[in-house]
Design an enzyme around this catalytic site. Structure first.
Site, PDB file in Angstrom:
ATOM      1  N   ASN A 212       0.886  -1.241  -0.117  1.00 27.80           N
ATOM      2  CA  ASN A 212      -0.039  -0.013   0.067  1.00 27.80           C
ATOM      3  C   ASN A 212       0.892   1.279  -0.054  1.00 27.80           C
ATOM      4  O   ASN A 212       2.064   1.300   0.546  1.00 27.80           O
ATOM      5  CB  ASN A 212      -0.874  -0.047   1.231  1.00 27.80           C
ATOM      6  CG  ASN A 212      -2.149  -1.139   1.220  1.00 27.80           C
ATOM      7  OD1 ASN A 212      -2.364  -1.613   0.041  1.00 27.80           O
ATOM      8  ND2 ASN A 212      -2.645  -1.203   2.202  1.00 27.80           N
ATOM      9  N   ASP A 281      -2.818  -5.749   2.399  1.00 29.62           N
ATOM     10  CA  ASP A 281      -4.122  -6.596   2.577  1.00 29.62           C
ATOM     11  C   ASP A 281      -3.760  -8.034   2.076  1.00 29.62           C
ATOM     12  O   ASP A 281      -4.473  -9.073   2.573  1.00 29.62           O
ATOM     13  CB  ASP A 281      -5.281  -5.793   1.949  1.00 29.62           C
ATOM     14  CG  ASP A 281      -5.835  -4.729   2.597  1.00 29.62           C
ATOM     15  OD1 ASP A 281      -5.930  -4.493   3.807  1.00 29.62           O
ATOM     16  OD2 ASP A 281      -5.745  -3.810   1.612  1.00 29.62           O
ATOM     17  N   PRO A 307      -2.217 -11.164   7.812  1.00 36.35           N
ATOM     18  CA  PRO A 307      -2.771 -10.871   9.105  1.00 36.35           C
ATOM     19  C   PRO A 307      -3.326  -9.534   9.404  1.00 36.35           C
ATOM     20  O   PRO A 307      -2.591  -8.754   9.129  1.00 36.35           O
ATOM     21  CB  PRO A 307      -1.454 -11.304  10.122  1.00 36.35           C
ATOM     22  CG  PRO A 307      -0.218 -10.973   9.356  1.00 36.35           C
ATOM     23  CD  PRO A 307      -0.565 -11.315   7.695  1.00 36.35           C
ATOM     24  N   ILE A 309      -3.407  -7.106  11.768  1.00 34.31           N
ATOM     25  CA  ILE A 309      -2.815  -7.086  13.191  1.00 34.31           C
ATOM     26  C   ILE A 309      -3.870  -5.817  14.031  1.00 34.31           C
ATOM     27  O   ILE A 309      -3.807  -6.281  15.208  1.00 34.31           O
ATOM     28  CB  ILE A 309      -1.667  -6.015  12.802  1.00 34.31           C
ATOM     29  CG1 ILE A 309      -0.740  -6.710  11.960  1.00 34.31           C
ATOM     30  CG2 ILE A 309      -0.820  -5.741  14.179  1.00 34.31           C
ATOM     31  CD1 ILE A 309       0.653  -6.144  11.327  1.00 34.31           C
ATOM     32  N   PHE A 325      -6.800   3.556  11.647  1.00 37.25           N
ATOM     33  CA  PHE A 325      -6.788   4.522  10.697  1.00 37.25           C
ATOM     34  C   PHE A 325      -7.709   3.988   9.516  1.00 37.25           C
ATOM     35  O   PHE A 325      -7.540   2.686   9.264  1.00 37.25           O
ATOM     36  CB  PHE A 325      -5.568   4.975  10.264  1.00 37.25           C
ATOM     37  CG  PHE A 325      -4.673   6.071  10.964  1.00 37.25           C
ATOM     38  CD1 PHE A 325      -4.729   7.186  10.183  1.00 37.25           C
ATOM     39  CD2 PHE A 325      -4.274   5.939  12.212  1.00 37.25           C
ATOM     40  CE1 PHE A 325      -3.996   8.466  10.801  1.00 37.25           C
ATOM     41  CE2 PHE A 325      -3.967   7.089  12.775  1.00 37.25           C
ATOM     42  CZ  PHE A 325      -3.813   8.243  12.126  1.00 37.25           C
ATOM     43  N   LYS A 339     -15.893   0.036  10.247  1.00 38.78           N
ATOM     44  CA  LYS A 339     -14.544  -0.492  10.607  1.00 38.78           C
ATOM     45  C   LYS A 339     -14.377  -0.333  12.073  1.00 38.78           C
ATOM     46  O   LYS A 339     -13.721  -1.204  12.840  1.00 38.78           O
ATOM     47  CB  LYS A 339     -13.286   0.156   9.702  1.00 38.78           C
ATOM     48  CG  LYS A 339     -11.889  -0.325  10.275  1.00 38.78           C
ATOM     49  CD  LYS A 339     -10.933   0.225   9.233  1.00 38.78           C
ATOM     50  CE  LYS A 339      -9.471  -0.421   9.350  1.00 38.78           C
ATOM     51  NZ  LYS A 339      -8.252   0.221   8.577  1.00 38.78           N
ATOM     52  N   LYS A 343     -14.193  -3.927  13.945  1.00 35.03           N
ATOM     53  CA  LYS A 343     -12.918  -4.380  14.680  1.00 35.03           C
ATOM     54  C   LYS A 343     -12.975  -4.261  16.053  1.00 35.03           C
ATOM     55  O   LYS A 343     -11.990  -4.494  16.518  1.00 35.03           O
ATOM     56  CB  LYS A 343     -11.970  -3.733  13.892  1.00 35.03           C
ATOM     57  CG  LYS A 343     -11.613  -4.250  12.213  1.00 35.03           C
ATOM     58  CD  LYS A 343     -10.317  -3.860  11.568  1.00 35.03           C
ATOM     59  CE  LYS A 343     -10.246  -4.399  10.323  1.00 35.03           C
ATOM     60  NZ  LYS A 343      -9.002  -4.381   9.731  1.00 35.03           N
TER      61      LYS A 343
END
Length: 403
Positions: A212, A281, A307, A309, A325, A339, A343
């Site tokens: 990225n 990703d 993964p 994280i 972020f 998100k 998460k």
């Protein structure tokens, strides 16, 4: 505004540049904010503004020479260095920044900056091309690594007729920035902060990778600000060409798997985790041992998920306060809040990428910050200032949760 800097003894260094005229108003604004001010001028600064102007505004004689027999009879420069609780160089020309970065003591201002224990801040002012020059940016990186606060510059019309980054911040903005530095100096004292920054690179073969986009500037600014606010700060950094901020412990990694390993190793005992890194990703299922030769019109790569994280940290029973972020190209709030919930984050900082002058590789940024029952906007500003404002919001939320 009368008590923002109450009790501060500000030694103002004025270097040569057209923005020196703003320093006169800056003296007035500093005094209005409660600070006592003494002024040191370089030889170049005196060609733009007369010392008598600063003497009238500060109420103290202006110093400009190491060779002033009367002032130096009692080692006056050391006395000044001890007197100051904060040193501010404004305007800080390209030449002044270079001299400070290299520790030159050929004039009074350079000598004072070496002889004082007071924190140093600089407010750069110069032509946009001088600001962007690699030499200037390298000098700034050196100063930041030593803990020097860089205030600005702003963008806009310049005296040379050009438009761009390099304008000195307005005096009221500088006073506000100094007040912020003062208020935040111990805001995170006793806290342990873990931050990720930069990209990860997932190797395809020995010469190619996928990943990225990320310069790492935002994450490094957060680490610098966290350390300046008193936190014990660990920075896990992907491959970037940035100097380690002062007081920050840095761990360098390349891949998402390596970043996960470093984060989990550093996680025990952390109070705050900020995932600012742009973690890839997907990664190739198998990296080729040798360079893949160009033999066909297309190439198919088998990719596997890397993964997550951030989600793994947020799912732990012993999780710290966790901030993510989100870099989005559209529907910023909707995707960011999704998100945040999905998460199980405490906060998320989102920005719309791809806008001119913001985000990737840029020096400025703007963030929309969300938490379960609220949110806040951080307007366009240099990334170090955006980082400081974000950490203030985080500290507020951490204190609110503990209450």
């Amino acid at each position: 505004m009368s008590d923002l800097l109450h009790g501060e003894r500000v030694l103002l260094g004025v270097s040569g540049g057209i923005a020196a005229y703003k320093a006169a108003d800056l003296v007035r604004r500093l005094r209005e904010a409660g600070a006592e001010v003494r002024v040191v001028m370089t030889e170049g600064a005196q060609r733009f503004v007369a010392p008598l102007t600063f003497q009238a505004l500060s109420g103290h004689p202006v110093r400009s020479s190491l060779w002033d027999e009367h002032a130096e009879a009692a080692m006056g420069h050391i006395e000044l260095a001890r007197w100051a609780t904060r040193v501010l160089v404004a305007p800080a020309s390209a030449d002044a920044l270079a001299r400070l970065a290299h520790g030159l003591a050929g004039d009074l201002l350079g000598t004072l900056c070496l002889a004082t224990d007071a924190p140093l801040a600089v407010a750069p002012a110069m032509n946009r091309r001088m600001w962007a020059h690699p030499a200037t940016q390298a000098n700034l990186a050196t100063l930041r690594a030593r803990g020097v606060a860089v205030l600005g510059p702003a963008e806009g019309d310049q005296a040379c007729g050009e438009v761009g980054a390099g304008r000195m911040l307005e005096p009221t903005q500088i006073v506000a920035a100094l007040a912020m530095l003062r208020a935040d100096a111990t805001r995170l004292a006793g806290r342990r902060v873990l931050i990720t920054a930069g990209p990860t690179c997932e190797d395809i073969d020995p010469v190619r990778y996928i990943g990225n986009r990320s310069s790492g500037k935002m994450g490094f600014a957060l680490a610098e600000a966290a350390a300046a606010m008193g936190a014990e700060t660990t920075l896990v950094a992907g491959p970037v060409a940035l100097a380690t901020p002062a007081g920050v412990s840095r761990v360098d990694v390349r891949s998402a798997a390596q970043m996960r390993e470093a984060v989990l190793a550093a996680l025990p005992g952390q109070d705050l985790f900020i995932a600012a890194a742009a973690v890839a990703d997907y990664a190739p299922a198998q990296a080729a041992a040798d360079k893949i030769k160009k033999t066909g019109e297309s190439l198919t790569l088998a990719l596997v998920r890397t993964p997550d994280i951030l989600a793994e940290v947020a799912a732990r029973a012993d999780r710290p306060f966790t901030v993510g972020f989100a870099a989005e190209t559209r529907e910023v709030e909707a995707y960011a809040r999704d998100k945040l919930v999905r998460k199980r984050l405490d906060m998320i900082a989102a920005n719309r990428v791809g806008l001119p002058g913001l985000g990737f590789e840029a020096d400025d940024n703007a963030l929309s910050v969300y938490w379960a029952d609220g949110g806040a906007e951080i307007g366009v500003a240099p990334k170090p200032l955006v980082a400081r404002r974000l950490l203030q919001l985080i500290a507020d939320r951490m204190e609110h949760r503990a209450a």
